[in-house]
Design a protein around this motif. Structure first.
Motif, PDB file in Angstrom:
ATOM      1  N   UNK A   1       0.819  -1.207   0.000  1.00  0.00           N
ATOM      2  CA  UNK A   1       0.000   0.000   0.000  1.00  0.00           C
ATOM      3  C   UNK A   1       0.853   1.257   0.000  1.00  0.00           C
ATOM      4  N   UNK A   2       1.945   1.232   0.764  1.00  0.00           N
ATOM      5  CA  UNK A   2       2.831   2.390   0.797  1.00  0.00           C
ATOM      6  C   UNK A   2       3.471   2.609  -0.574  1.00  0.00           C
ATOM      7  N   UNK A   3       3.881   1.542  -1.217  1.00  0.00           N
ATOM      8  CA  UNK A   3       4.489   1.655  -2.532  1.00  0.00           C
ATOM      9  C   UNK A   3       3.473   2.157  -3.554  1.00  0.00           C
ATOM     10  N   UNK A   4       2.233   1.717  -3.429  1.00  0.00           N
ATOM     11  CA  UNK A   4       1.198   2.082  -4.404  1.00  0.00           C
ATOM     12  C   UNK A   4       0.709   3.507  -4.220  1.00  0.00           C
ATOM     13  N   UNK A   5       0.489   3.933  -2.971  1.00  0.00           N
ATOM     14  CA  UNK A   5      -0.176   5.209  -2.722  1.00  0.00           C
ATOM     15  C   UNK A   5       0.748   6.317  -2.227  1.00  0.00           C
ATOM     16  N   UNK A   6       2.020   6.040  -2.054  1.00  0.00           N
ATOM     17  CA  UNK A   6       2.951   7.060  -1.598  1.00  0.00           C
ATOM     18  C   UNK A   6       3.224   8.054  -2.721  1.00  0.00           C
ATOM     19  N   UNK A   7       3.355   9.310  -2.354  1.00  0.00           N
ATOM     20  CA  UNK A   7       3.647  10.336  -3.349  1.00  0.00           C
ATOM     21  C   UNK A   7       5.114  10.321  -3.745  1.00  0.00           C
TER      22      UNK A   7
END
Length: 122
Positions: free
Chosen positions: A85-91
């Motif tokens: 999720x961090x990889x997908x939604x991180x700016x």
């Protein structure tokens, strides 16, 4: 059933945190004396407090009903999901590091080893 070590740890942590706020020569102590304890707090301040408390209760329930091995598996899966999720939604555009890949491989190996050789009751 109360675990004395947990109680001791909570008491000692509380004493150190309170001491940090009371002692006048610490940076936090100075800020508290000048501005008060709750300076800068908003309703959003309580979101991490509430989620951390709920997470602690949930972990306790999982360990009580399923045991620590399953808690470990759930923890590994949670770390994997958090990473995705961090990889997908991180700016920020950050690739997965070598240590993260290594940790993932070790976690996958632990799953495999436990599935092939499950613990036997003593």
């Amino acid at each position: 059933h109360v675990h004395p070590f947990s109680m001791e740890l909570a008491l000692i942590s509380s004493m150190f945190n309170l001491g940090n706020l009371i002692l006048p020569w610490t940076p936090d102590g100075k800020k508290c004396r000048q501005n008060g304890l709750r300076i800068g707090w908003t309703k959003a301040t309580f979101i991490p407090i509430a989620t951390n408390a709920a997470g602690g209760i949930l972990v306790g329930l999982v360990v009580k009903s399923s045991g620590s091995v399953r808690k470990g598996f759930a923890l590994i899966q949670g770390m994997f999901l958090s990473g995705l999720l961090q990889n997908r939604f991180s700016k920020e555009d950050r690739p997965v590091t070598a240590s993260q890949w290594f940790g993932g491989v070790l976690a996958a190996l632990s799953f495999g080893i436990y599935a092939m050789f499950p613990a036997k009751p003593l």
